[in-house]
Write an enzyme that holds these catalytic residues in place. Sequence first.
Site, PDB file in Angstrom:
ATOM      1  N   HIS A 283       0.864  -0.996   0.033  1.00 24.65           N
ATOM      2  CA  HIS A 283      -0.120   0.016  -0.112  1.00 24.65           C
ATOM      3  C   HIS A 283       1.031   1.200  -0.133  1.00 24.65           C
ATOM      4  CE1 HIS A 283      -3.234   2.746   0.984  1.00 24.65           C
ATOM      5  NE2 HIS A 283      -4.186   1.828   0.554  1.00 24.65           N
ATOM      6  N   ASP A 334      -8.149  -5.177  -1.279  1.00 24.79           N
ATOM      7  CA  ASP A 334      -8.374  -5.794  -2.475  1.00 24.79           C
ATOM      8  C   ASP A 334      -8.095  -7.110  -2.321  1.00 24.79           C
ATOM      9  OD1 ASP A 334      -9.318  -3.636  -3.927  1.00 24.79           O
ATOM     10  OD2 ASP A 334      -7.338  -2.953  -4.405  1.00 24.79           O
TER      11      ASP A 334
HETATM   12  N1  COA Z   1       4.284  -7.342  -4.609  1.00 26.57           N
HETATM   13  C1  COA Z   1       5.638  -7.354  -4.778  1.00 26.57           C
HETATM   14  N2  COA Z   1       6.269  -6.470  -4.548  1.00 26.57           N
HETATM   15  C2  COA Z   1       5.850  -5.348  -4.159  1.00 26.57           C
HETATM   16  C3  COA Z   1       4.198  -5.056  -4.032  1.00 26.57           C
HETATM   17  C4  COA Z   1       3.505  -6.303  -4.334  1.00 26.57           C
HETATM   18  N3  COA Z   1       2.400  -6.040  -4.427  1.00 26.57           N
HETATM   19  N4  COA Z   1       4.073  -3.930  -3.770  1.00 26.57           N
HETATM   20  C5  COA Z   1       5.161  -3.110  -3.673  1.00 26.57           C
HETATM   21  N5  COA Z   1       6.216  -4.042  -3.879  1.00 26.57           N
HETATM   22  C6  COA Z   1       7.531  -3.809  -3.858  1.00 26.57           C
HETATM   23  C7  COA Z   1       8.186  -2.910  -5.091  1.00 26.57           C
HETATM   24  O1  COA Z   1       8.337  -4.068  -6.029  1.00 26.57           O
HETATM   25  C8  COA Z   1       9.253  -2.122  -4.700  1.00 26.57           C
HETATM   26  O2  COA Z   1      10.308  -3.027  -4.289  1.00 26.57           O
HETATM   27  P1  COA Z   1      11.804  -2.444  -4.787  1.00 26.57           P
HETATM   28  O3  COA Z   1      11.938  -1.350  -3.873  1.00 26.57           O
HETATM   29  O4  COA Z   1      12.519  -3.510  -4.355  1.00 26.57           O
HETATM   30  O5  COA Z   1      11.621  -1.918  -6.172  1.00 26.57           O
HETATM   31  C9  COA Z   1       8.488  -1.642  -3.415  1.00 26.57           C
HETATM   32  O6  COA Z   1       7.907  -3.000  -2.796  1.00 26.57           O
HETATM   33  C10 COA Z   1       7.958  -0.289  -3.372  1.00 26.57           C
HETATM   34  O7  COA Z   1       6.991  -0.547  -4.155  1.00 26.57           O
HETATM   35  P2  COA Z   1       6.192   0.712  -4.811  1.00 26.57           P
HETATM   36  O8  COA Z   1       5.318   0.019  -6.035  1.00 26.57           O
HETATM   37  O9  COA Z   1       7.176   1.736  -5.263  1.00 26.57           O
HETATM   38  O10 COA Z   1       5.397   1.275  -3.647  1.00 26.57           O
HETATM   39  P3  COA Z   1       4.229   2.067  -3.748  1.00 26.57           P
HETATM   40  O11 COA Z   1       3.999   2.439  -2.308  1.00 26.57           O
HETATM   41  O12 COA Z   1       3.995   2.901  -4.727  1.00 26.57           O
HETATM   42  O13 COA Z   1       2.989   0.936  -3.858  1.00 26.57           O
HETATM   43  C11 COA Z   1       1.243  -0.014  -4.529  1.00 26.57           C
HETATM   44  C12 COA Z   1       1.790   0.931  -3.623  1.00 26.57           C
HETATM   45  C13 COA Z   1      -0.136  -0.413  -4.052  1.00 26.57           C
HETATM   46  C14 COA Z   1       0.926   0.569  -5.822  1.00 26.57           C
HETATM   47  C15 COA Z   1       1.847  -1.358  -4.708  1.00 26.57           C
HETATM   48  O14 COA Z   1       1.982  -2.030  -3.412  1.00 26.57           O
HETATM   49  C16 COA Z   1       1.169  -2.250  -5.523  1.00 26.57           C
HETATM   50  O15 COA Z   1       1.498  -2.324  -7.024  1.00 26.57           O
HETATM   51  N6  COA Z   1       0.453  -3.204  -5.340  1.00 26.57           N
HETATM   52  C17 COA Z   1      -0.446  -4.261  -5.912  1.00 26.57           C
HETATM   53  C18 COA Z   1      -1.514  -3.485  -6.503  1.00 26.57           C
HETATM   54  C19 COA Z   1      -2.632  -3.346  -5.433  1.00 26.57           C
HETATM   55  O16 COA Z   1      -2.873  -4.450  -4.752  1.00 26.57           O
HETATM   56  N7  COA Z   1      -3.119  -2.068  -5.668  1.00 26.57           N
HETATM   57  C20 COA Z   1      -4.321  -2.086  -4.752  1.00 26.57           C
HETATM   58  C21 COA Z   1      -3.938  -1.055  -3.730  1.00 26.57           C
HETATM   59  S1  COA Z   1      -5.272  -0.530  -2.305  1.00 26.57           S
END
Ligand code: COA
Length: 397
Positions: A283, A334
């Site tokens: 998140h 989700d």
């Molecule tokens: N699975 C695996 N790794 C994940 C992850 C996931 N669902 N979510 C984050 N990470 C990892 C990233 O790969 C990244 O790793 P790195 O630093 O080695 O590159 C790190 O965690 C940070 O990820 P990032 O996407 O930059 O964090 P964020 O704060 O922008 O992420 C989300 C928020 C929600 C976009 C992200 O967690 C995600 O894409 N989740 C899956 C989609 C989802 O469930 N969305 C609904 C949100 S309510």
Amino acid sequence: MENAKEAAAAPATDTPKEASVPAATAGGGAGLRGVVAASSSIGDVNGEQGILIYQGYNIHDLAAHSTFEETVYLLWHGRLPTQTELDAFKREIGAHYKLPPQVVELIRAFPREAEPMDMLRTAVSALDFYDRECCDISREGALRTATRLTAQFPVLVAAIERIRNGQDPIPAKPELDIATNFLYMLKGDMPSEREARIFNICLILHADHELNASTFTARVVAGTLADIYGAVTAAIAALSGPLHGGANTNVMKMLLEIGELDKAEDFVKNALAQKKKIMGIGHAVYKTEDPRATHLRRFSQEVGESKGETKWYEISRKIEEYIHREKGMYPNVDFYSASTYYMMGIPLELYTPIFAVSRISGWTAHVLEQYANNKLIRPRAEYIGPRDLKYVPIGER
Ligand code: COA
């Protein structure tokens, strides 16, 4: 510089000197994380402690004691309603369940294979034409539009599902609440009291979440003083993405692909090795458990047990444990809503539209707040491209 091509490819050495946005405020590249873009009294997310409040009330209290309609009233008015106010609000909702027939006809004309979320977006945009008050963005006018939209969203989603399966929509029953009505309109059978209550709580849990991507979108559109339909249509588009509300459908697709409990760990291990994201995990704000997931995990188990099929809950648990052990990450809203809805017999493609059935309340609460104290939302971009390039006539490039 020999020629214009080289000029275009060369690093812009003078960019820092000419940059017109102070670097300290530039956050676009990092997805605006941590940037405060609005003052709001609607809801707050405490990402460190995993606390979510709506208008001062903890989400856990609302899940235990409230209903979706009461929560909507709270989000819009900033206080819980009296019994008389709640009864009147529910009557008003019931009076607006009917869709304009032209919009039903429009849905019938959509391609059957269209995504329900895209159908919802287009249908909501079209509702605007049949609302004589659509442009009234006074507090009273906007509240009436918000009420109509909140009543019509579940009816639209159920109608979309029926029509795309070659069936006629089932008319809503004005005396039923939104949660019960939705489940009834989907299948034509009354849900059990417990199932309707669980679904009602799911709607409460998804109602608002501060400046998430779709709510921010709604506020940006409302900030131009466009009408609510425009703001909400744009918000639906934002919610549909797999990094936002679209994650719940993808969670269930993943669970179905895994299929068996003993395949769960390997699946996640391989996905992580390929740097793939696991849907429903992680998140942007929560650094601990998403408080909404606490309830949904319980529902996933309960509904699974009541249907005699706990496999999807168990696979989800395995994934959650593994990813927490290996990456220190937690499930978001989700993750367990997917298996909860699946066991309730709701088709996968409806999970994100259902999110919208609830989030329309939060979007409209924020739109009302934006209109009440409006300032056009217009941030700056930190320009990182070249400058002072010489225009080269097309024949010389
Ligand atoms: N699975 C695996 N790794 C994940 C992850 C996931 N669902 N979510 C984050 N990470 C990892 C990233 O790969 C990244 O790793 P790195 O630093 O080695 O590159 C790190 O965690 C940070 O990820 P990032 O996407 O930059 O964090 P964020 O704060 O922008 O992420 C989300 C928020 C929600 C976009 C992200 O967690 C995600 O894409 N989740 C899956 C989609 C989802 O469930 N969305 C609904 C949100 S309510």
